[in-house]
Design a protein around this motif. Structure first.
Motif, PDB file in Angstrom:
ATOM      1  N   LEU A   1      32.224 -12.261  19.087  1.00 33.32           N
ATOM      2  CA  LEU A   1      31.593 -12.721  17.856  1.00 33.32           C
ATOM      3  C   LEU A   1      31.065 -11.556  17.030  1.00 33.32           C
ATOM      4  CD1 LEU A   1      29.688 -15.793  19.323  1.00 33.32           C
ATOM      5  CD2 LEU A   1      31.780 -15.832  17.941  1.00 33.32           C
ATOM      6  N   VAL A   2      31.042 -11.764  15.729  1.00 34.65           N
ATOM      7  CA  VAL A   2      30.661 -10.718  14.782  1.00 34.65           C
ATOM      8  C   VAL A   2      29.388 -11.139  14.049  1.00 34.65           C
ATOM      9  CG1 VAL A   2      31.379  -9.460  12.717  1.00 34.65           C
ATOM     10  CG2 VAL A   2      33.067 -10.041  14.476  1.00 34.65           C
ATOM     11  N   LEU A   3      28.466 -10.205  13.897  1.00 35.68           N
ATOM     12  CA  LEU A   3      27.264 -10.434  13.103  1.00 35.68           C
ATOM     13  C   LEU A   3      27.454  -9.780  11.747  1.00 35.68           C
ATOM     14  CD1 LEU A   3      24.317 -11.549  13.030  1.00 35.68           C
ATOM     15  CD2 LEU A   3      23.582  -9.249  13.727  1.00 35.68           C
ATOM     16  N   ALA A   4      27.290 -10.553  10.683  1.00 35.77           N
ATOM     17  CA  ALA A   4      27.467 -10.032   9.329  1.00 35.77           C
ATOM     18  C   ALA A   4      26.266 -10.416   8.474  1.00 35.77           C
ATOM     19  CB  ALA A   4      28.755 -10.571   8.709  1.00 35.77           C
ATOM     20  N   ASN A   5      26.044  -9.636   7.423  1.00 38.19           N
ATOM     21  CA  ASN A   5      24.943  -9.942   6.512  1.00 38.19           C
ATOM     22  C   ASN A   5      25.431 -10.838   5.381  1.00 38.19           C
ATOM     23  OD1 ASN A   5      26.291  -8.276   4.682  1.00 38.19           O
ATOM     24  ND2 ASN A   5      24.953  -6.509   5.062  1.00 38.19           N
ATOM     25  N   THR A   6      24.552 -11.108   4.432  1.00 37.38           N
ATOM     26  CA  THR A   6      24.891 -12.045   3.364  1.00 37.38           C
ATOM     27  C   THR A   6      25.999 -11.530   2.453  1.00 37.38           C
ATOM     28  OG1 THR A   6      23.054 -11.144   2.065  1.00 37.38           O
ATOM     29  CG2 THR A   6      22.634 -13.160   3.315  1.00 37.38           C
ATOM     30  N   ASP A   7      26.264 -10.236   2.495  1.00 36.09           N
ATOM     31  CA  ASP A   7      27.365  -9.664   1.709  1.00 36.09           C
ATOM     32  C   ASP A   7      28.670  -9.631   2.491  1.00 36.09           C
ATOM     33  OD1 ASP A   7      25.712  -9.144  -0.529  1.00 36.09           O
ATOM     34  OD2 ASP A   7      24.961  -7.320   0.458  1.00 36.09           O
ATOM     35  N   ALA A  59      36.358 -14.660   2.405  1.00 35.09           N
ATOM     36  CA  ALA A  59      36.334 -15.946   1.698  1.00 35.09           C
ATOM     37  C   ALA A  59      35.388 -16.916   2.390  1.00 35.09           C
ATOM     38  CB  ALA A  59      37.739 -16.536   1.625  1.00 35.09           C
ATOM     39  N   ALA A  60      35.373 -16.854   3.718  1.00 37.89           N
ATOM     40  CA  ALA A  60      34.476 -17.721   4.474  1.00 37.89           C
ATOM     41  C   ALA A  60      33.026 -17.399   4.163  1.00 37.89           C
ATOM     42  CB  ALA A  60      34.736 -17.557   5.967  1.00 37.89           C
ATOM     43  N   PHE A  61      32.717 -16.126   4.180  1.00 41.02           N
ATOM     44  CA  PHE A  61      31.319 -15.754   4.036  1.00 41.02           C
ATOM     45  C   PHE A  61      30.788 -15.995   2.640  1.00 41.02           C
ATOM     46  CE2 PHE A  61      29.537 -14.476   7.859  1.00 41.02           C
ATOM     47  CZ  PHE A  61      28.231 -14.109   7.584  1.00 41.02           C
ATOM     48  N   THR A  62      31.660 -15.957   1.658  1.00 36.49           N
ATOM     49  CA  THR A  62      31.224 -16.237   0.289  1.00 36.49           C
ATOM     50  C   THR A  62      30.561 -17.602   0.208  1.00 36.49           C
ATOM     51  OG1 THR A  62      32.986 -14.860  -0.627  1.00 36.49           O
ATOM     52  CG2 THR A  62      32.004 -16.497  -2.096  1.00 36.49           C
ATOM     53  N   VAL A  63      31.145 -18.577   0.884  1.00 35.36           N
ATOM     54  CA  VAL A  63      30.591 -19.931   0.879  1.00 35.36           C
ATOM     55  C   VAL A  63      29.467 -20.072   1.887  1.00 35.36           C
ATOM     56  CG1 VAL A  63      31.098 -22.371   1.298  1.00 35.36           C
ATOM     57  CG2 VAL A  63      32.745 -20.934   0.071  1.00 35.36           C
ATOM     58  N   HIS A  64      29.697 -19.654   3.122  1.00 41.77           N
ATOM     59  CA  HIS A  64      28.716 -19.863   4.180  1.00 41.77           C
ATOM     60  C   HIS A  64      27.390 -19.188   3.880  1.00 41.77           C
ATOM     61  CE1 HIS A  64      31.249 -21.490   7.676  1.00 41.77           C
ATOM     62  NE2 HIS A  64      31.989 -21.556   6.589  1.00 41.77           N
ATOM     63  N   ALA A  65      27.436 -17.949   3.385  1.00 45.56           N
ATOM     64  CA  ALA A  65      26.199 -17.230   3.109  1.00 45.56           C
ATOM     65  C   ALA A  65      25.362 -17.956   2.062  1.00 45.56           C
ATOM     66  CB  ALA A  65      26.515 -15.811   2.643  1.00 45.56           C
ATOM     67  N   VAL A 117      36.181 -16.665  -3.252  1.00 53.35           N
ATOM     68  CA  VAL A 117      35.752 -15.285  -3.001  1.00 53.35           C
ATOM     69  C   VAL A 117      34.671 -14.859  -3.982  1.00 53.35           C
ATOM     70  CG1 VAL A 117      37.920 -14.568  -1.946  1.00 53.35           C
ATOM     71  CG2 VAL A 117      37.654 -14.410  -4.431  1.00 53.35           C
ATOM     72  N   ASP A 118      34.240 -15.784  -4.811  1.00 50.71           N
ATOM     73  CA  ASP A 118      33.245 -15.491  -5.844  1.00 50.71           C
ATOM     74  C   ASP A 118      31.886 -16.041  -5.411  1.00 50.71           C
ATOM     75  OD1 ASP A 118      32.130 -14.807  -8.373  1.00 50.71           O
ATOM     76  OD2 ASP A 118      32.400 -16.887  -9.001  1.00 50.71           O
ATOM     77  N   THR A 119      30.864 -15.202  -5.473  1.00 50.79           N
ATOM     78  CA  THR A 119      29.524 -15.625  -5.064  1.00 50.79           C
ATOM     79  C   THR A 119      29.036 -16.811  -5.880  1.00 50.79           C
ATOM     80  OG1 THR A 119      28.972 -13.378  -4.360  1.00 50.79           O
ATOM     81  CG2 THR A 119      27.139 -14.873  -4.755  1.00 50.79           C
ATOM     82  N   GLU A 163      30.806 -19.177  -7.124  1.00 53.64           N
ATOM     83  CA  GLU A 163      31.456 -20.375  -6.598  1.00 53.64           C
ATOM     84  C   GLU A 163      30.746 -20.848  -5.332  1.00 53.64           C
ATOM     85  OE1 GLU A 163      34.748 -23.271  -6.321  1.00 53.64           O
ATOM     86  OE2 GLU A 163      33.603 -22.263  -7.874  1.00 53.64           O
ATOM     87  N   GLY A 164      30.366 -19.900  -4.478  1.00 56.66           N
ATOM     88  CA  GLY A 164      29.620 -20.251  -3.275  1.00 56.66           C
ATOM     89  C   GLY A 164      28.311 -20.943  -3.609  1.00 56.66           C
ATOM     90  N   ARG A 165      27.621 -20.458  -4.631  1.00 54.74           N
ATOM     91  CA  ARG A 165      26.364 -21.081  -5.048  1.00 54.74           C
ATOM     92  C   ARG A 165      26.594 -22.499  -5.555  1.00 54.74           C
ATOM     93  NH1 ARG A 165      25.234 -16.096  -7.989  1.00 54.74           N
ATOM     94  NH2 ARG A 165      24.015 -14.682  -6.683  1.00 54.74           N
ATOM     95  N   ARG A 166      27.677 -22.689  -6.303  1.00 55.65           N
ATOM     96  CA  ARG A 166      27.965 -24.039  -6.810  1.00 55.65           C
ATOM     97  C   ARG A 166      28.262 -25.005  -5.671  1.00 55.65           C
ATOM     98  NH1 ARG A 166      30.387 -20.912 -11.024  1.00 55.65           N
ATOM     99  NH2 ARG A 166      32.420 -20.903  -9.978  1.00 55.65           N
ATOM    100  N   ILE A 167      28.977 -24.536  -4.662  1.00 54.39           N
ATOM    101  CA  ILE A 167      29.270 -25.377  -3.504  1.00 54.39           C
ATOM    102  C   ILE A 167      27.991 -25.723  -2.766  1.00 54.39           C
ATOM    103  CG2 ILE A 167      30.374 -25.377  -1.227  1.00 54.39           C
ATOM    104  CD1 ILE A 167      32.672 -23.763  -2.531  1.00 54.39           C
ATOM    105  N   ALA A 168      27.116 -24.724  -2.576  1.00 54.88           N
ATOM    106  CA  ALA A 168      25.837 -24.969  -1.906  1.00 54.88           C
ATOM    107  C   ALA A 168      24.983 -25.948  -2.696  1.00 54.88           C
ATOM    108  CB  ALA A 168      25.094 -23.654  -1.704  1.00 54.88           C
ATOM    109  N   ALA A 169      24.987 -25.824  -4.020  1.00 50.68           N
ATOM    110  CA  ALA A 169      24.215 -26.738  -4.861  1.00 50.68           C
ATOM    111  C   ALA A 169      24.770 -28.153  -4.774  1.00 50.68           C
ATOM    112  CB  ALA A 169      24.224 -26.257  -6.310  1.00 50.68           C
ATOM    113  N   ALA A 170      26.103 -28.265  -4.706  1.00 53.51           N
ATOM    114  CA  ALA A 170      26.713 -29.597  -4.590  1.00 53.51           C
ATOM    115  C   ALA A 170      26.339 -30.250  -3.267  1.00 53.51           C
ATOM    116  CB  ALA A 170      28.231 -29.482  -4.718  1.00 53.51           C
ATOM    117  N   LEU A 171      26.311 -29.470  -2.197  1.00 51.46           N
ATOM    118  CA  LEU A 171      25.930 -30.001  -0.884  1.00 51.46           C
ATOM    119  C   LEU A 171      24.521 -30.559  -0.915  1.00 51.46           C
ATOM    120  CD1 LEU A 171      26.415 -30.354   2.209  1.00 51.46           C
ATOM    121  CD2 LEU A 171      25.515 -28.024   2.478  1.00 51.46           C
TER     122      LEU A 171
END
Length: 269
Positions: A90-96, A109-115, A170-172, A174-182
């Motif tokens: 397993l890999v530990l990554a930061n918000t970037d 692409a995964a981290f853009t949304v998950h973060a 891959v756009d931050t 877009e990740g924010r919009r997905i998080a807001a929709a959730l």
């Protein structure tokens, strides 16, 4: 002529309920213990998803928030088959999406949304997203799960459709919009993309994804066969209140964890 009734032996007395084992989420004495626990459950969930055929090439990922460095997340290594993942992989990554610990790259692409989901939801420990077959089929219709079974009622008014598709995320922004929709929900149907679920444990997030995928399959099959009968609003809400909590998800997931950890103990290495 009737025979004389002779009572059978007296049945044994039931055991006191407090002597029976019932699994509950563990309490941890240290942050190191909690980190190890989350990593073990993450490796196990990935293997279960692999068994279910949820991965599609290098797509699909589950993240687990680190209990100490809460803006960092453990995630599966990019390009490694789910069924081969171990705790040490397993890999530990930061918000970037930058690797802090581990030997492998992460799916950007995964981290853009998950973060962004983790940032918007401090109550969330884990996020699961895969391109599962029935989830993708439901997403292609842009449909929510209807309250047509007991299991789908767990998602009633607690999941949404993200009604946009802009390619690989891959756009931050877009990740924010997905998080807001959730919002405060447990699940998201990403239109023309797939499913995403969250939970206050790896176990809960994984269970919700498994249940959401199966509910998608049932709904697609039911609609293909005819016109499903909806459970009424009051009953659907009551069922969600009984079955829709993360603790219930955690409990439901335990047989899967016991199976994977006993049959594939190398995942703990």
């Amino acid at each position: 002529m009737h025979g004389t009734y002779e009572p059978g032996p007296t049945p044994p007395a039931p055991l006191p309920t407090d002597s029976l084992r019932f699994a509950m989420p563990p309490m941890h004495d240290s942050v190191e213990d909690e980190r190890r626990h989350r990593k073990e459950r993450l490796a196990g969930a990935l293997r279960i998803f692999g068994r279910q055929g949820f991965e599609d090439g290098v797509s699909g990922h589950i993240t687990a928030r680190d209990p100490e460095f809460t803006d960092c997340f453990w995630v599966n290594p990019f390009g490694m088959p789910f069924r081969h993942v171990t705790v040490s992989d397993l890999v530990l990554a930061n918000t970037d999406g930058q690797v802090i610990e581990g030997r492998y790259h992460v799916n950007q692409a995964a981290f853009t949304v998950h973060a962004q989901v983790h940032a918007a939801r401090p109550d969330v420990v884990a996020v699961a997203h895969c391109h599962s077959v029935h989830g993708r089929a439901l997403s292609a219709l842009g449909d929510l799960l209807d309250p047509i079974t007991q299991e789908s009622c767990a998602f009633y008014e607690d999941h949404v459709v993200y009604d946009a598709y802009s390619g690989v995320a891959v756009d931050t922004a877009e990740g924010r919009r997905i998080a807001a929709a959730l919002g405060s929900g447990k699940g998201l149907v990403l239109r023309n993309h797939g499913l995403l679920t969250v939970g206050d444990s790896v176990d809960a997030a994984a269970w919700w994804f498994l249940s959401m995928e199966r509910s998608s399959q049932v709904q697609l099959m039911a609609k293909a066969a005819g016109r499903p009968i909806l459970i009424d609003h009051k009953a659907a809400v009551a069922t969600r209140e009984q079955l829709g909590g993360d603790l219930v998800a955690w409990i439901n997931y335990q047989p899967l964890w016991q199976d994977i950890s006993r049959s594939e103990p190398d995942l703990l290495s």
